[in-house]
Design a protein around this motif. Structure first.
Motif, PDB file in Angstrom:
ATOM      1  N   SER A   1       6.758  14.729  -2.410  1.00 51.39           N
ATOM      2  CA  SER A   1       7.974  14.862  -1.602  1.00 51.39           C
ATOM      3  C   SER A   1       9.112  14.043  -2.173  1.00 51.39           C
ATOM      4  CB  SER A   1       7.697  14.443  -0.155  1.00 51.39           C
ATOM      5  OG  SER A   1       7.293  13.086  -0.092  1.00 51.39           O
ATOM      6  N   PHE A   2       8.807  12.850  -2.689  1.00 47.54           N
ATOM      7  CA  PHE A   2       9.863  12.016  -3.249  1.00 47.54           C
ATOM      8  C   PHE A   2      10.198  12.387  -4.688  1.00 47.54           C
ATOM      9  CE2 PHE A   2       8.919   9.286   0.393  1.00 47.54           C
ATOM     10  CZ  PHE A   2      10.208   9.030   0.806  1.00 47.54           C
ATOM     11  N   ARG A   3       9.245  12.966  -5.411  1.00 41.95           N
ATOM     12  CA  ARG A   3       9.553  13.449  -6.754  1.00 41.95           C
ATOM     13  C   ARG A   3      10.633  14.528  -6.723  1.00 41.95           C
ATOM     14  NH1 ARG A   3       3.486  14.038  -9.387  1.00 41.95           N
ATOM     15  NH2 ARG A   3       3.168  11.817  -9.860  1.00 41.95           N
ATOM     16  N   LYS A   4      10.647  15.295  -5.625  1.00 39.05           N
ATOM     17  CA  LYS A   4      11.648  16.353  -5.481  1.00 39.05           C
ATOM     18  C   LYS A   4      13.028  15.793  -5.144  1.00 39.05           C
ATOM     19  CE  LYS A   4       8.159  19.627  -3.844  1.00 39.05           C
ATOM     20  NZ  LYS A   4       7.639  20.358  -2.657  1.00 39.05           N
ATOM     21  N   LYS A   5      13.068  14.535  -4.705  1.00 38.88           N
ATOM     22  CA  LYS A   5      14.331  13.919  -4.292  1.00 38.88           C
ATOM     23  C   LYS A   5      14.971  13.081  -5.391  1.00 38.88           C
ATOM     24  CE  LYS A   5      13.103  13.666   0.624  1.00 38.88           C
ATOM     25  NZ  LYS A   5      12.963  12.772   1.797  1.00 38.88           N
ATOM     26  N   PHE A   6      14.215  12.848  -6.476  1.00 40.37           N
ATOM     27  CA  PHE A   6      14.732  12.023  -7.571  1.00 40.37           C
ATOM     28  C   PHE A   6      14.534  12.718  -8.914  1.00 40.37           C
ATOM     29  CE2 PHE A   6      13.878   8.843  -4.281  1.00 40.37           C
ATOM     30  CZ  PHE A   6      14.999   8.027  -4.364  1.00 40.37           C
ATOM     31  N   LYS A   7      15.528  12.621  -9.748  1.00 44.53           N
ATOM     32  CA  LYS A   7      15.443  13.084 -11.128  1.00 44.53           C
ATOM     33  C   LYS A   7      14.987  11.921 -12.003  1.00 44.53           C
ATOM     34  CE  LYS A   7      18.502  14.646 -14.880  1.00 44.53           C
ATOM     35  NZ  LYS A   7      19.926  14.958 -15.219  1.00 44.53           N
ATOM     36  N   VAL A   8      14.038  12.179 -12.893  1.00 49.45           N
ATOM     37  CA  VAL A   8      13.571  11.132 -13.801  1.00 49.45           C
ATOM     38  C   VAL A   8      14.576  10.968 -14.941  1.00 49.45           C
ATOM     39  CG1 VAL A   8      11.748  10.376 -15.358  1.00 49.45           C
ATOM     40  CG2 VAL A   8      11.160  11.610 -13.263  1.00 49.45           C
TER      41      VAL A   8
ATOM     42  N   GLU B   1       0.837  -1.192   0.000  1.00 48.29           N
ATOM     43  CA  GLU B   1       0.000   0.000   0.000  1.00 48.29           C
ATOM     44  C   GLU B   1       0.881   1.254   0.000  1.00 48.29           C
ATOM     45  OE1 GLU B   1      -2.678  -0.476   3.300  1.00 48.29           O
ATOM     46  OE2 GLU B   1      -3.967  -1.858   2.182  1.00 48.29           O
ATOM     47  N   VAL B   2       0.260   2.397  -0.291  1.00 51.77           N
ATOM     48  CA  VAL B   2       1.004   3.637  -0.548  1.00 51.77           C
ATOM     49  C   VAL B   2       1.893   4.040   0.632  1.00 51.77           C
ATOM     50  CG1 VAL B   2       0.787   6.108  -1.017  1.00 51.77           C
ATOM     51  CG2 VAL B   2      -0.676   4.474  -2.221  1.00 51.77           C
ATOM     52  N   VAL B   3       1.393   3.933   1.843  1.00 50.17           N
ATOM     53  CA  VAL B   3       2.168   4.346   3.020  1.00 50.17           C
ATOM     54  C   VAL B   3       3.463   3.534   3.116  1.00 50.17           C
ATOM     55  CG1 VAL B   3       2.203   4.425   5.541  1.00 50.17           C
ATOM     56  CG2 VAL B   3       0.156   5.141   4.307  1.00 50.17           C
ATOM     57  N   LEU B   4       3.373   2.232   2.882  1.00 51.41           N
ATOM     58  CA  LEU B   4       4.565   1.387   2.934  1.00 51.41           C
ATOM     59  C   LEU B   4       5.499   1.690   1.770  1.00 51.41           C
ATOM     60  CD1 LEU B   4       6.245  -0.842   4.176  1.00 51.41           C
ATOM     61  CD2 LEU B   4       4.799  -2.527   3.037  1.00 51.41           C
ATOM     62  N   GLN B   5       4.939   1.959   0.602  1.00 50.13           N
ATOM     63  CA  GLN B   5       5.776   2.339  -0.544  1.00 50.13           C
ATOM     64  C   GLN B   5       6.635   3.553  -0.209  1.00 50.13           C
ATOM     65  OE1 GLN B   5       3.476   2.913  -4.102  1.00 50.13           O
ATOM     66  NE2 GLN B   5       2.664   0.832  -4.115  1.00 50.13           N
ATOM     67  N   GLU B   6       6.034   4.538   0.444  1.00 47.12           N
ATOM     68  CA  GLU B   6       6.779   5.755   0.779  1.00 47.12           C
ATOM     69  C   GLU B   6       7.834   5.486   1.844  1.00 47.12           C
ATOM     70  OE1 GLU B   6       4.548   9.254   1.422  1.00 47.12           O
ATOM     71  OE2 GLU B   6       3.446   9.089  -0.462  1.00 47.12           O
TER      72      GLU B   6
ATOM     73  N   GLU C   1       5.158   0.476 -11.790  1.00 44.22           N
ATOM     74  CA  GLU C   1       5.419   1.208 -10.548  1.00 44.22           C
ATOM     75  C   GLU C   1       5.995   2.582 -10.864  1.00 44.22           C
ATOM     76  OE1 GLU C   1       6.603  -2.915  -8.175  1.00 44.22           O
ATOM     77  OE2 GLU C   1       8.131  -1.751  -9.203  1.00 44.22           O
ATOM     78  N   THR C   2       5.790   3.514  -9.962  1.00 43.90           N
ATOM     79  CA  THR C   2       6.325   4.853 -10.171  1.00 43.90           C
ATOM     80  C   THR C   2       6.420   5.577  -8.831  1.00 43.90           C
ATOM     81  OG1 THR C   2       6.053   6.893 -11.453  1.00 43.90           O
ATOM     82  CG2 THR C   2       4.059   5.924 -10.535  1.00 43.90           C
ATOM     83  N   ILE C   3       7.149   6.693  -8.817  1.00 46.47           N
ATOM     84  CA  ILE C   3       7.204   7.544  -7.626  1.00 46.47           C
ATOM     85  C   ILE C   3       6.058   8.538  -7.735  1.00 46.47           C
ATOM     86  CG2 ILE C   3       8.549   9.269  -6.393  1.00 46.47           C
ATOM     87  CD1 ILE C   3      11.074   7.846  -7.312  1.00 46.47           C
ATOM     88  N   ARG C   4       5.067   8.404  -6.846  1.00 42.71           N
ATOM     89  CA  ARG C   4       3.856   9.217  -6.945  1.00 42.71           C
ATOM     90  C   ARG C   4       3.881  10.456  -6.050  1.00 42.71           C
ATOM     91  NH1 ARG C   4       1.852   3.921  -7.460  1.00 42.71           N
ATOM     92  NH2 ARG C   4       0.689   3.590  -9.401  1.00 42.71           N
ATOM     93  N   SER C   5       4.449  10.345  -4.862  1.00 44.07           N
ATOM     94  CA  SER C   5       4.337  11.448  -3.903  1.00 44.07           C
ATOM     95  C   SER C   5       5.232  12.625  -4.298  1.00 44.07           C
ATOM     96  CB  SER C   5       4.702  10.970  -2.504  1.00 44.07           C
ATOM     97  OG  SER C   5       6.086  10.797  -2.378  1.00 44.07           O
TER      98      SER C   5
END
Length: 276
Positions: free
Chosen positions: A256-263, A223-228, A250-254
């Motif tokens: 906060s984490f999008r700001k921590k990773f470059k696609v 679930e989303v909480v565990l993914q994060e 799968e993808t980075i949805r949140s």
């Protein structure tokens, strides 16, 4: 006992989750309930158990719990699954890894080792195998035993041959195996600098710093909480500019984490850590 085996209900799934956590300390609370329901129902059908019987053997039979755990956590895997990912990996990640004196790679949720050995073959073809160390981890101890052996049925290896070709790799997949009747053993040099060990993504912490982490087709069971929570673990485990590879669905949805990773590659879900 009636012949027809009942299907486990959603409230009963929650009851089993709480039972397992209380007795064995394994917390499946953040796994997707649909996946748990499907796999628990399968266990009941295979063992011809009613819900009451399932609870009884979980409480009283530790050996059964080990079988239960393996069934719940088993992942479908194959070598060079999603060949377009490996093609993109060769083009967009390998050049970075080649610039390092040494690369540590974490294959999280490695199951029986097919993905870890796929990465080992890629690194070997790029001339980087001796400069890299691959850690394959999983919660399922039986899967890890198979991964350590590096022996697969010849039928499986032949079924992976098309993936290998579509990934654009040199030669044939059988070039990397010694054929023994109806089995194939991966070459010893591909097993070198590879360690398979138990790690629970739900509860365990950072154990090294990596230039690359792959966790493909595992998030879909959470679930989303565990993914994060796991994304945070991966972020903390990555070296600056390290790469994270997720599965096709799968993808980075949140945010906060999008700001921590470059696609790096949106289609193949390849990301690079931003910051230290």
């Amino acid at each position: 006992m009636p012949n027809a085996v009942e299907t486990i209900s959603a409230p009963q799934v929650i009851e089993i989750i709480e039972l397992v956590k209380r007795i064995y300390g394994f917390d499946f609370g953040s796994y997707t309930k649909a996946s748990l329901k499907r796999r628990m129902t399968r266990i009941m059908q295979l063992r011809k158990l009613q819900f009451y019987d399932l609870k009884h053997v979980l409480v009283n039979d530790r050996a059964f719990f080990q079988d239960f755990l393996e069934e719940i956590t088993v992942n479908v895997t194959e070598m060079f699954r999603d060949p377009s990912f490996y093609k993109a990996f060769n083009q967009q990640v390998i050049p970075y890894l080649a610039s390092y004196q040494h690369s540590k790679i974490w294959c999280a949720g490695c199951s029986t080792g097919e993905e870890a050995y796929s990465l080992a073959i890629l690194m070997q073809q790029a001339g980087l195998r001796k400069k890299s160390f691959i850690y394959g981890t999983d919660i399922n101890t039986e899967c890890l035993k198979e991964a350590k052996k590096g022996i697969f049925s010849l039928r499986k290896i032949k079924s992976y041959a098309e993936n290998y070709q579509l990934a654009g790799l040199e030669g044939s997949i059988t070039d990397h195996f010694t054929i023994l009747y109806d089995a194939a053993s991966i070459h010893s040099e591909l097993k070198q600098n590879t360690l398979f060990s138990v790690h629970n993504l739900v509860s365990d912490n950072v154990f090294n710093e990596f230039q690359l982490i792959t966790c493909r087709n595992v998030f879909i069971y959470f679930e989303v909480v565990l993914q994060e929570r796991i994304l945070d673990l991966f972020y903390k485990s990555l070296a600056p500019l390290g790469f994270l590879c997720l599965g096709a669905k799968e993808t980075i949805r949140s945010d906060s984490f999008r700001k921590k990773f470059k696609v790096i590659n949106q289609k193949e879900n390849i990301y690079q850590k931003i910051g230290s």
